[in-house]
Every structure is written in C-alpha cells, then in structure tokens.
Design a protein around this motif. Structure first.
Motif, PDB file in Angstrom:
ATOM      1  N   UNK A   1      30.269  27.995  50.261  1.00 52.19           N
ATOM      2  CA  UNK A   1      29.851  28.857  49.122  1.00 52.19           C
ATOM      3  C   UNK A   1      31.353  29.321  48.461  1.00 52.19           C
ATOM      4  N   UNK A   2      32.261  29.416  49.483  1.00 48.50           N
ATOM      5  CA  UNK A   2      33.716  29.931  49.257  1.00 48.50           C
ATOM      6  C   UNK A   2      34.056  29.616  47.858  1.00 48.50           C
ATOM      7  N   UNK A   3      34.247  28.073  47.645  1.00 47.08           N
ATOM      8  CA  UNK A   3      35.113  27.594  46.423  1.00 47.08           C
ATOM      9  C   UNK A   3      34.248  28.110  45.213  1.00 47.08           C
ATOM     10  N   UNK A   4      33.059  27.826  45.204  1.00 50.98           N
ATOM     11  CA  UNK A   4      31.938  28.311  44.079  1.00 50.98           C
ATOM     12  C   UNK A   4      32.135  29.682  43.758  1.00 50.98           C
ATOM     13  N   UNK A   5      32.082  30.609  44.790  1.00 45.28           N
ATOM     14  CA  UNK A   5      32.310  31.928  44.476  1.00 45.28           C
ATOM     15  C   UNK A   5      33.441  32.227  43.633  1.00 45.28           C
ATOM     16  N   UNK A   6      34.614  31.405  44.138  1.00 45.65           N
ATOM     17  CA  UNK A   6      35.938  31.776  43.622  1.00 45.65           C
ATOM     18  C   UNK A   6      36.071  31.432  42.383  1.00 45.65           C
ATOM     19  N   UNK A   7      35.574  30.169  42.130  1.00 44.09           N
ATOM     20  CA  UNK A   7      35.488  29.895  40.718  1.00 44.09           C
ATOM     21  C   UNK A   7      34.589  30.950  39.609  1.00 44.09           C
ATOM     22  N   UNK A   8      33.587  31.280  40.231  1.00 41.86           N
ATOM     23  CA  UNK A   8      32.857  32.095  39.316  1.00 41.86           C
ATOM     24  C   UNK A   8      33.438  33.403  39.242  1.00 41.86           C
ATOM     25  N   UNK A   9      34.038  33.980  40.293  1.00 38.33           N
ATOM     26  CA  UNK A   9      34.755  35.309  40.330  1.00 38.33           C
ATOM     27  C   UNK A   9      36.085  35.125  39.297  1.00 38.33           C
ATOM     28  N   UNK A  10      36.795  33.936  39.307  1.00 40.82           N
ATOM     29  CA  UNK A  10      37.815  33.706  38.499  1.00 40.82           C
ATOM     30  C   UNK A  10      37.493  33.804  36.957  1.00 40.82           C
ATOM     31  N   UNK A  11      36.263  33.120  36.772  1.00 39.48           N
ATOM     32  CA  UNK A  11      35.807  33.285  35.494  1.00 39.48           C
ATOM     33  C   UNK A  11      35.381  34.498  34.803  1.00 39.48           C
ATOM     34  N   UNK A  12      34.714  35.259  35.917  1.00 41.96           N
ATOM     35  CA  UNK A  12      34.258  36.625  35.406  1.00 41.96           C
ATOM     36  C   UNK A  12      35.410  37.463  35.358  1.00 41.96           C
ATOM     37  N   UNK A  13      36.455  37.429  36.093  1.00 40.11           N
ATOM     38  CA  UNK A  13      37.891  38.155  35.965  1.00 40.11           C
ATOM     39  C   UNK A  13      38.292  38.099  34.467  1.00 40.11           C
ATOM     40  N   UNK A  14      38.195  36.796  34.017  1.00 39.58           N
ATOM     41  CA  UNK A  14      38.878  36.478  32.804  1.00 39.58           C
ATOM     42  C   UNK A  14      38.138  37.018  31.630  1.00 39.58           C
ATOM     43  N   UNK A  15      36.857  36.983  31.768  1.00 37.14           N
ATOM     44  CA  UNK A  15      36.010  37.477  30.569  1.00 37.14           C
ATOM     45  C   UNK A  15      36.014  39.086  30.439  1.00 37.14           C
ATOM     46  N   UNK A  16      36.248  39.718  31.732  1.00 41.98           N
ATOM     47  CA  UNK A  16      36.135  41.212  31.861  1.00 41.98           C
ATOM     48  C   UNK A  16      37.362  41.577  31.270  1.00 41.98           C
ATOM     49  N   UNK A  17      38.718  40.890  31.416  1.00 43.35           N
ATOM     50  CA  UNK A  17      40.003  41.301  31.012  1.00 43.35           C
ATOM     51  C   UNK A  17      39.870  41.301  29.545  1.00 43.35           C
ATOM     52  N   UNK A  18      39.279  40.282  28.884  1.00 47.88           N
ATOM     53  CA  UNK A  18      39.235  40.391  27.407  1.00 47.88           C
ATOM     54  C   UNK A  18      38.293  41.462  27.185  1.00 47.88           C
ATOM     55  N   UNK A  19      37.302  41.637  27.506  1.00 54.31           N
ATOM     56  CA  UNK A  19      36.547  42.883  27.133  1.00 54.31           C
ATOM     57  C   UNK A  19      37.089  44.130  27.323  1.00 54.31           C
ATOM     58  N   UNK A  20      37.967  44.376  28.252  1.00 57.09           N
ATOM     59  CA  UNK A  20      38.727  45.540  28.331  1.00 57.09           C
ATOM     60  C   UNK A  20      39.734  45.838  27.174  1.00 57.09           C
ATOM     61  N   UNK A  21      40.447  44.684  26.886  1.00 57.03           N
ATOM     62  CA  UNK A  21      41.223  44.676  25.646  1.00 57.03           C
ATOM     63  C   UNK A  21      40.417  44.985  24.512  1.00 57.03           C
ATOM     64  N   UNK A  22      39.279  44.679  24.204  1.00 57.41           N
ATOM     65  CA  UNK A  22      38.441  44.778  22.970  1.00 57.41           C
ATOM     66  C   UNK A  22      38.088  46.267  23.022  1.00 57.41           C
ATOM     67  N   UNK A  23      37.884  46.829  24.329  1.00 59.73           N
ATOM     68  CA  UNK A  23      37.312  48.138  24.330  1.00 59.73           C
ATOM     69  C   UNK A  23      38.579  48.901  23.828  1.00 59.73           C
ATOM     70  N   UNK A  24      39.932  48.682  24.324  1.00 59.87           N
ATOM     71  CA  UNK A  24      41.151  49.457  24.042  1.00 59.87           C
ATOM     72  C   UNK A  24      41.197  49.752  22.531  1.00 59.87           C
TER      73      UNK A  24
END
Length: 419
Positions: free
Chosen positions: A392-415
């Motif tokens: 599951x390592x590659x699948x978890x890495x893909x999901x984690x990368x997608x989540x990080x990208x979305x959290x990054x935009x959410x933090x900028x919107x919150x600022x």
C-alpha cells in the motif's frame, strides 16, 4: 486354374481341427481399410484426446466445471483410441489368440468406456443447460467440487453397471464361444431391453430435451440482443447478432446430431441381434468408437482456449517460464473479437505481481497484434493504485500527496479570511 487351399490352413489353431474357428477371410481392400484407415483413426483419437488431457491438467485457468467434464470425456475417448480400436482392428482381421479371459476383459472395458462417455455427455448437457438457462445461479450450483464428485459417481456407476451386465462372461469366460479363436458376447432379451432403455433411450431423451431448451433460450436471447442493438447501434452490429444466432444454432445442432449419428446404429442393431460383439456388428461398433475422435474436435478444439493450449504443447512452450500466463493473455485476445469487443492495445499495460526478486527479469515482453505491451510497476484500477509487490506504500503516497496539495490551498484561503 483355381488354387484350392487346404482346409487346415484356414483354421486358427490347426492342432485343434474339431474345435478351432476358421480365420477371417477378407478382401484385400477391406484389409487395407481396416489396417490403415482405422489405425490412423486410432492414432489421431489417442493423440487429440491426450492433448486435451494435458491442456486441462497443466493450465490451471482451465480448471473449470465444464472443462473437468471435458477432461473426463477425453480420458474415456483416449482409452477408446489407445486400446479398444487397435483390439477391434485385430479382432476383425485375425483370429482371437489372447484367450477367453482377455475377451471378457475387452467386453467389460468397452462397456465401461461407452457407458461413461454417454453419462458424461449427459452431464455436459446439464452443465450447459444451467449455464444458459440459469446463469445467475450457475456459479453456486455447478462448482468444481460438485463436478468432480459427479464424474467419480459416473465412473463408479459405469463400472458397477457393466459388472452386472457382463457378470456371466466375467464368472465363466468363453461361455458363448462356439470354437477356439472367437470372441463373442450374447445377451438375453430382457437384459438387452433394459440396457437399451437405460443406456440409450433415457440419455438420448435427456440430451434432446436439454439441448432443445438451450437452443430456444439461446435464440431468444440472440433475438432480444438483436432488437436492442438495432435501436442503439448501426447495421453492422445487427449482422454480428445474426452471426451469433446462427453460430449458436450450428454448434448445438452439431453436438446432438453427431452423438445420435454415432450411437444410434449400434443400439438399433442390438435390437435386431443380441450378439453385440461379433464380426457383423463390427461396423456399428467402430462407428461408436469413431465418435471418440470427433468429440475433441467438437467440444474443445473449436474454442480459442484449447487452440492456444494445444499450440503451446505442440511447440513445447509449456516447458518455458510463465507459459500459462501467456496462454491466458492469448485466450483473452481471441475472446474479445469473438464477443464483439475491441481491445485497445495502446492503453494496455502489463503489471507482474510477484514476491521473488529478480524473477521478472526472466519474463520477456509479449505483444498483442504485433504491438509490444508496456510493462509497468504500478497501475491505477478503480481508484486504487496497485503496486507490483501488492503493498500500500505507493497508494498511500499518492493519497498523501493529493491531501497535502488540497490542505495547502485551504491554508492560503484561510489567510485571506475565507473560512
């Protein structure tokens, strides 16, 4: 001037002039036909059925309920070509010199193989009836375990039935022989009637009823698909539906007609003459044995699975690595056009799942329609990233990368004060 042959020269055992049978006198053309023609049929029958046995036994993807029945039928037909046909050829061209015991065993074995073949064909009819008329319950009703049990019961029944049917010649071999050098078998009228009813009329009625029902359902399904295709697709698909309907009708007709044409003459002759193992009945018995040569052609060699398997066996590719895997891929590529499906080779990927290191380096790439298939270490299927080691390592890495990208935009919107 006509040459006269001494009477003793025509005897099977000249030392027993009063009790010896005379040697069979056949025209040279009949002798050549029996020795060459039937010998060729015997070799072809044994070879074709042996290929089927090896195919089903070796390739695990062929271990299905239908193929288990075909394997049992091939075993019966193999012994017909390997044992019964050569003995039948010898019995009709020379004197029987193997003794009364071997004659009894020959009659016993021929009866077992004939009965087992008939019963297995009935089981094949039942299997195809359930598969076509009740496809949703087929995987639960017809399982490999149940089919194996049915095949074992079929052979046990054939052995038990022939033990009762031929008990007279098994207890006292040669009781029906009128002279030395003869192999004959007589049955009583009541026994013969029961045998014809159990081994001929009942199986034939079952096969005709089941195949008639299968034929009706297959034609109705083809017509339903044709009407649906007419409403949503082009005329080309309509022609393909017509071909499917004709193909279903032809295959079912061949199965029934060949079986009835092979077995009916022998049993019709048995109604007239109780001696079912003598020279005059040899022609009808050989026709029954010839059905063993037709069975592998009708039941198996017309399917892409077995054609590919036979090709791998003949070319000795079964001794190479990953041959079963390649056979399955070839069967899939043959199955798609037969079922009106188009395989997009450019989007096809090869993913080898294995745990042994460096094992994949020995698997040479394969091609489909002369196009090499790309080999990958990971692929996405139904939203899941499948890795070659099933981790599951590659699948978890893909999901984690997608989540990080979305959290990054959410933090900028919150600022910027956008909650």
């Amino acid at each position: 001037m006509e040459i006269q042959m001494h009477p003793e020269a025509e005897l099977c055992f000249p030392e027993l002039p009063n009790s010896s049978c005379r040697k069979p006198t056949l025209h040279w053309s009949k002798t050549v036909l029996l020795n060459v023609g039937l010998s060729s049929i015997s070799v072809i029958t044994a070879a074709l059925n042996l290929l089927i046995i090896i195919s089903v036994y070796h390739f695990r993807q062929l271990h299905t309920p239908s193929n288990i029945l075909l394997l049992s039928l091939a075993v019966s037909d193999f012994f017909v070509g390997f044992l019964l046909l050569p003995v039948e050829i010898f019995k009709n061209t020379a004197c029987w010199v193997f003794g009364d015991l071997m004659c009894s065993l020959y009659i016993y074995l021929s009866g077992i193989l004939m009965n087992a073949s008939i019963e297995i064909i009935v089981f094949i009819s039942v299997d195809r009836y359930v598969a076509i008329c009740d496809p949703l319950h087929y995987p639960t009703r017809i399982t490999v375990t149940r089919v194996k049990l049915s095949v074992c019961l079929c052979w046990f029944y054939a052995i038990f039935y022939m033990s009762l049917y031929t008990k007279d010649v098994l207890i006292k071999p040669g009781r029906y022989a009128s002279c030395y050098g003869e192999c004959v078998f007589f049955i009583e009228d009541i026994t013969g009637t029961v045998d014809i009813v159990l081994c001929f009329f009942v199986p034939v009625i079952i096969i005709i009823v089941l195949y008639t029902r299968v034929f009706v359902v297959a034609v109705s399904q083809a017509r339903a698909m044709r009407s649906h295709v007419t409403a949503v697709t082009l005329q080309r698909s309509l022609n393909q539906s017509n071909k499917s309907e004709l193909k279903a009708a032809r295959n079912l007709g061949v199965l029934v007609i060949v079986f009835l044409a092979s077995i009916c003459p022998f049993y019709f002759y048995s109604l007239v003459d109780g001696n079912v193992v003598k020279a005059s009945s040899a022609t009808f018995l050989i026709i029954v044995y010839f059905n063993a040569c037709l069975n592998p052609l009708i039941y198996t060699l017309f399917y892409p699975w077995f054609r590919n398997a036979v090709k791998l066996i003949i070319t000795l590719q079964i001794f190479k690595h990953n041959n079963a895997y390649r056979a399955q891929v070839k069967a899939l590529t043959s199955w798609c056009p037969d079922n009106n499906l188009l395989l997009n080779v450019s989007k096809t990927k090869e993913l080898i799942v294995e745990y042994k290191r460096l094992q994949g380096s020995r698997n040479t790439p394969f091609d489909i329609e002369e196009t090499e298939v790309e080999r990958v270490t990971c692929c996405r299927f139904l939203g899941i990233n499948i890795n070659e080691d099933l981790s599951w390592s590659h699948h978890i890495d893909v999901i984690t990368k997608a989540v990080r990208q979305r959290l990054f935009f959410l933090r900028w919107l919150r600022r910027f004060g956008m909650d």
